[in-house]
Design a protein around this motif. Sequence first.
Motif, PDB file in Angstrom:
ATOM      1  N   ARG A   1      79.672  36.647  60.840  1.00 24.68           N
ATOM      2  CA  ARG A   1      78.209  37.317  60.845  1.00 24.68           C
ATOM      3  C   ARG A   1      77.253  36.529  61.812  1.00 24.68           C
ATOM      4  NH1 ARG A   1      74.988  38.563  55.548  1.00 24.68           N
ATOM      5  NH2 ARG A   1      75.141  36.266  55.311  1.00 24.68           N
TER       6      ARG A   1
ATOM      7  N   GLN B   1      68.152  41.684  56.795  1.00 26.72           N
ATOM      8  CA  GLN B   1      67.352  40.992  56.086  1.00 26.72           C
ATOM      9  C   GLN B   1      67.517  41.443  54.558  1.00 26.72           C
ATOM     10  OE1 GLN B   1      65.608  38.460  56.697  1.00 26.72           O
ATOM     11  NE2 GLN B   1      64.493  38.295  54.971  1.00 26.72           N
ATOM     12  N   GLY B   2      67.494  40.515  53.679  1.00 27.38           N
ATOM     13  CA  GLY B   2      67.519  40.667  52.399  1.00 27.38           C
ATOM     14  C   GLY B   2      68.786  41.113  51.570  1.00 27.38           C
ATOM     15  N   ASP B   3      69.990  40.979  52.456  1.00 26.53           N
ATOM     16  CA  ASP B   3      71.006  41.085  51.997  1.00 26.53           C
ATOM     17  C   ASP B   3      71.704  39.832  51.337  1.00 26.53           C
ATOM     18  OD1 ASP B   3      73.201  41.426  54.772  1.00 26.53           O
ATOM     19  OD2 ASP B   3      72.627  43.046  53.634  1.00 26.53           O
ATOM     20  N   ILE B   4      72.143  39.899  50.260  1.00 22.31           N
ATOM     21  CA  ILE B   4      72.759  38.539  49.565  1.00 22.31           C
ATOM     22  C   ILE B   4      74.027  38.624  49.394  1.00 22.31           C
ATOM     23  CG2 ILE B   4      70.759  38.177  48.368  1.00 22.31           C
ATOM     24  CD1 ILE B   4      71.916  39.549  45.984  1.00 22.31           C
TER      25      ILE B   4
ATOM     26  N   THR C   1      72.637  40.312  64.001  1.00 24.03           N
ATOM     27  CA  THR C   1      72.638  41.464  63.396  1.00 24.03           C
ATOM     28  C   THR C   1      72.562  41.416  61.838  1.00 24.03           C
ATOM     29  OG1 THR C   1      74.934  41.229  63.400  1.00 24.03           O
ATOM     30  CG2 THR C   1      74.040  42.125  65.553  1.00 24.03           C
ATOM     31  N   ALA C   2      72.520  40.259  61.179  1.00 18.90           N
ATOM     32  CA  ALA C   2      72.583  40.377  59.854  1.00 18.90           C
ATOM     33  C   ALA C   2      71.400  40.836  59.376  1.00 18.90           C
ATOM     34  CB  ALA C   2      72.615  38.756  59.401  1.00 18.90           C
TER      35      ALA C   2
ATOM     36  N   LEU D   1      70.255  45.753  41.355  1.00 20.43           N
ATOM     37  CA  LEU D   1      70.821  44.480  40.433  1.00 20.43           C
ATOM     38  C   LEU D   1      70.185  44.409  39.248  1.00 20.43           C
ATOM     39  CD1 LEU D   1      72.673  42.119  40.805  1.00 20.43           C
ATOM     40  CD2 LEU D   1      71.248  40.764  41.814  1.00 20.43           C
TER      41      LEU D   1
ATOM     42  N   PRO E   1      64.986  47.418  42.256  1.00 23.42           N
ATOM     43  CA  PRO E   1      66.230  47.072  42.927  1.00 23.42           C
ATOM     44  C   PRO E   1      67.466  47.033  42.161  1.00 23.42           C
ATOM     45  CG  PRO E   1      64.764  45.072  43.319  1.00 23.42           C
ATOM     46  CD  PRO E   1      64.108  46.225  42.487  1.00 23.42           C
TER      47      PRO E   1
ATOM     48  N   SER F   1      76.807  45.799  51.691  1.00 17.10           N
ATOM     49  CA  SER F   1      75.431  46.320  52.532  1.00 17.10           C
ATOM     50  C   SER F   1      75.788  47.472  52.704  1.00 17.10           C
ATOM     51  CB  SER F   1      75.440  45.471  53.892  1.00 17.10           C
ATOM     52  OG  SER F   1      76.309  45.441  54.643  1.00 17.10           O
TER      53      SER F   1
END
Lengths: 323, 343, 721
Positions: free
Chosen positions: A313, A320-323, A317-318, A117, A115, A259
Amino acid sequence: MKRRPITQQTIVFTIFVLMFAGFGLFLPGFLTAGNLLGLLQNVAILGILGLAMAIIVIGRGIDISMVAVLAVPAGLVLQLVQDGHSVPFAFVAALALALAFGLVNGWLIAYAEVPSLFTTLASGLFLAGLGQVAFFRLDIVQWSPQLDQLSWVGRGTLLGVPMPVIMFAAVAVLVSFFLRRTRLGTYVYAIGDNPFGARVTGIPTRPVIVLQYVLAALIGTFAGMVMAASVNSMPTRIYNSTLIYDVILVVVLGGIGLSGGRGGVVNVVIGTLLIGTLLNGMTILDVSYSAQNLVKGVILLIAILIDSFVNPRNEETAQQGDI
Amino acid sequence: MTSNRPTTPRFATALAAVTLLAGLCAGQAAWAQGKGIDEPFRDAYRKTLSGKTVAYVPVALGFDLAQGWLEGLKKELEPLGVKIVVRDPNWNTNAGAQAVTTLISEKPDVIVVHNPDVQTYAKLLQKAESQGIQIVQINMRSAYPSVVYVGADWVEVGEKATTAVVNACKGKSNKIAIVQGALSAAASAYTLKGVENVLAKNPDIKVVSSQAADWDAAKAKGITQTVLKQHPDLCGIVGFWDGMDSGTAAAIKEAGLTGKVFLATSGGGEQKGACEQVKSGAFDLDLSYDVPTQASNMAASIKWLLQNPGKTGTAKGSIYTTLIPITKTNAATEGTCWKLGKS
Amino acid sequence: MDRTTAPLGPAPVEERWTDTLTRWRYRYWPDHALGEILAKRWMETAIPVIVLLLVAFALSQAIPNFLSPAALADTGRQAGEIGFIVLGMALVMIVGGIDLSVGSMFALTNFCALYLMHVLKWSVAPAVVVTLLCGAALGAVNGVLIGYFRLRAFLTTLITLIIYRATYDLLTADYATAIAGGLPESQVWDFIGNGDWLGVPTVVFVYAAVAIFGHIFLTRLRPGWHVTAIGGSRRSAYNTGIAVRRTVALCYVASGVLTALGGIFFASRLATAGGDIGVSLEITVLTAAVLGGISLGGGKGSVMKALVGTLIVLLIINGLTTLSLHGGYNRMVLAGILLLAAVIDIRWLKNRHRIVNKVYVSPTYHGMPPLPSTAADSGTAWALNDRLRPATPIGLGRIEGPEDVILDRHDNLYAGSRHGDIIRFLAPDYERMEVFAHIGGTPLGMAFDRNDNLYVCIGGMGLYRVTPDRKVEKATDETNRSYSSINDDSRLRLADDLDITDDGRIFFSEATVRFEMHEWATDGLEARGNGRIICFDTNTGKTHTVIRDLKFPNGVCIASDGQSFLFAETWGCSVKRHWFDGPKKGKTEIVLENLPGFPDNINNSSDGNYWMSLVGMRCPALDLAWKMPGFRKRMAKRVARDEWLFPNINTGCVLKFNEKGEVLETMWDLGGQNHPMITSMREHRGYLYLGGIMNNRVGRLKLDGADPDFIQYDRRWGKAA
């Protein structure tokens, strides 16, 4: 009639306009040409870094190593010249370093699938450490007179506009051209919006991701040179500061979502203007540095809160995995 | 016919020869004996110092002050057989605290400590001295006074710098700006006190801006630019560190006001960071706390302490460095500044 | 507990010396252990633990006294403080967020504790409580913004980082000197930061308590499961009704409280409110979490991982500082290890299942004597015939997969179906069918008890019971866990057939403990003997394992003496008899061996003998492959699963045998027109009812000369017809 959605970009722009107007009315000396140019000059470097970060964030990544890539290659140039090497040699070395660094980042993120980050966290740390150990003798590398031929990137003015601002504008035009007019730029948007979809349609996602990080590294190096020319030295300790968070704020507040897939140069410019106005106004008011940060933080918080009310939000529709 | 000449002349010659020979030998012996006296204290000195350990914990190794001190310590102490152990926290306060904690359990004879702020190491230094480790503090004090402090008198730095700025402002607008370091750093806070002391005596001087630039050159430049735009008739700026004030100078130069705005700063006095800048006109006054002298002061204290252990907790002393004001007059003179890497 | 290991199986007649060697090698070397260990859940933490051990080892070699008690105590203190923060960060990461403001919260709570103790001179207990509340409040700001307003975690905590840091700077500017001046006189306070008990610092004890609670919370308590669920898939968690917003908010509050706890210990130890406290701490904490293996996407993580990560990071930072290296090396090494660990961890996590799958199947040697001939003209009882051809179908096309069939005394026919139903065909014409009970799983063997409860072995679920008024009850689904098994074999994976003793004990077979229900054919490939016979006592409700290490035990039938039962081993191609009562209790004897096919269910016949079905026939290729475990292993690794060599279950027969081991007659369906494969047969009132797990019908064959009043269970319990 189609109702235009109120985006975060609009909100931030509104806040910027309000603040600008407020300062202009109540602060003496704010609306002078000199002050406005000075405002821009203060945040020009931040803006250039923001442009580099924008390319990455649009591609659904993040690059925390930006400050290391600002400090180390430019610092390398200064150190090599200081030690007596020729200027072209120093430049080639720094470019090679920046290129290699961008390639490594890109490879790790695109091919090894670490990832972004973590990768950029680690690679930035590594580059900073490498600089400290191998390249620099002291944390502050002084500008040498031999480099004065290049000092025009950061010093002086052109038609009354300070050079860093001109550089910011130039980079902004180039990045905008890349993102909007070239095929690769469109690929970046596609990858940011839906990486698997992009891959399926035949876009060479992995090379494009590598390209993003290489571009970011090169722009970062350029920003470093501008900064070094501007302050007459390269303070490599800047790596320890919270500059990187300011860069992220500039990008995200301006409206480029983390995102990916949305936004452009205009967002970075708006974000930069907002932060610049804020800082400038508070300096004129002689507000202490900590209080400036506090005000900056609160205003940013308000901006994203407003955005969350206007564009809530949805759970459905949000991603998955977005922080 | 043989005459009975007396044998006296032959005897006399023999006697003379023997006497001469004896005399020569005695002279030779006297020559060979030599009259030197052995110095009775040097053996004890060397024996005491050899094998001792001195630990060095700067805020970070990566800047000119820390490296200059290390070089000075090494030059003085290593030939005597003293082992110098370095820990580099690399600007991380927590790592520094941990390094000191670990050192305490390793029990060196002396720890040379450069404090990041007044509080973090205070308890640790107290603990160290209670366990018999001598603590030498360099340039940035802790709230806990240990046996020796060697360093700049920050209040004096502030006072001298401000006095110079005030003098330069005579007959001009009387507006000055202050570019501080970091609000929470001891050096910055003490220097500010010195500045305030002088300002109290000069009520006609007005401070239009007093911001902290966090030791960052870019920030210093940004602040100075804004101030200069607001007050183009500014007559002087007091900066708190020459490393950061290269940015302040750059702002002044860009505004075209070099020479019109008097910039007073302070620093370690390294050639490139100090003398060159003063020569080029970037700084008008750079108060050097003369790192090599500080290092040799430290080394001297350490040598004394190692010969007199057990003074921890009872004796406390400070050695404030004599500042070298670097101005255009002495910036070009060899020896005003020191060069890193050449001890 | 009567428990015996079955005898090894029929001694191969033509064993070459290479076969003997192979047999010994595969008997004594536990190949299956590797796959089972790799499949364990705690293997995910394996890589970080290995990294930790390597780092600790390398540093202890490079630095003298690195692992001495004093140095460990120092490291322990620091690890405890940062450890709390890493726990908080781990919790937030598991729920799918991130908390970048921990560094600033640490500074603020540290300041709060110092202010209360040094300046306001409070006593320890209220100061600690108020500091924890302060941490909770700071975390609650994050929680409300991220949980309830649904702002993005990264950005929001970035902003709160800036706000809290600025607040801290402003506060310390005013109060730092006051704090520096007023050292508190409290012994308890000092003990918190600097004390130890038996050489172990206080913070380590508190950390251990919190960590144990945290582990129990995450793995055993419902709120912990909710946290993992939200992290794993927020949308699904929301749709199932979990209070997503509240849980997320509370996680941030917990992060704040844990950070405050770390701050309290730090305040007591160093008593400093310096400007640099907590700067870049979030990077260190994030690094620790990543090194430990907690993934950023959420849903994965544990307390152990957080602890391992904390230790790795601290050991590296402290170790490298102690090595007197330039600080830059510290950064490079930390960065390098972070990258390496992230790359390896990601590769391992992604490929773990694939690796486990490849390694898990561990075939072993299984030598069988040559096939007896079943040629039509061989003159033996095995000679092929077409006696099953006249069987009439029941429920043709309407029932799917009736593995076992049984009839009650009213002549109703019960059969399982692959939908998990027990289908009942009503007498006398068996045209009408209805769902008698729906249980789920795959219903396999059935039996009636004295009270007419229908006991069913459900593959994938266990042993169930249907009462006469159609209520479904679970009899048992677990047995005692054996100590020598790495896999958790207390669960029942594939309960196959059962029979009930006169005194209410149920003996049933579990075909395999190493594979799930749907992988039963792979057990045939392994031929390892992974099955067992289990006894469930209806009187006491207890279950225990009776015989272990059987090669796919299938049919079970209580023998005529009531003190033993016959059981078939499908891959063992044998029938054995085990005594559970009487003078021969505990013994197992072979009744039939070297069958030409794979035996399935066994049931009583009306003339005192036993019916058995062969679900498939042996073939020379498989027999040879069974003697070559290396070949089968390579096949499992390199060839796609649907191309593996499997035992044939396409053709079979029904046979009748007696307790002396004589095969009396066999019945086949040549050409497989009606009943190509048969898994069970039941004799009832002169007819033989046939079931097959791949069939779409139940067969009914008239038996000439059979007792027209024979009802299997009534005969057993001695009830009148």
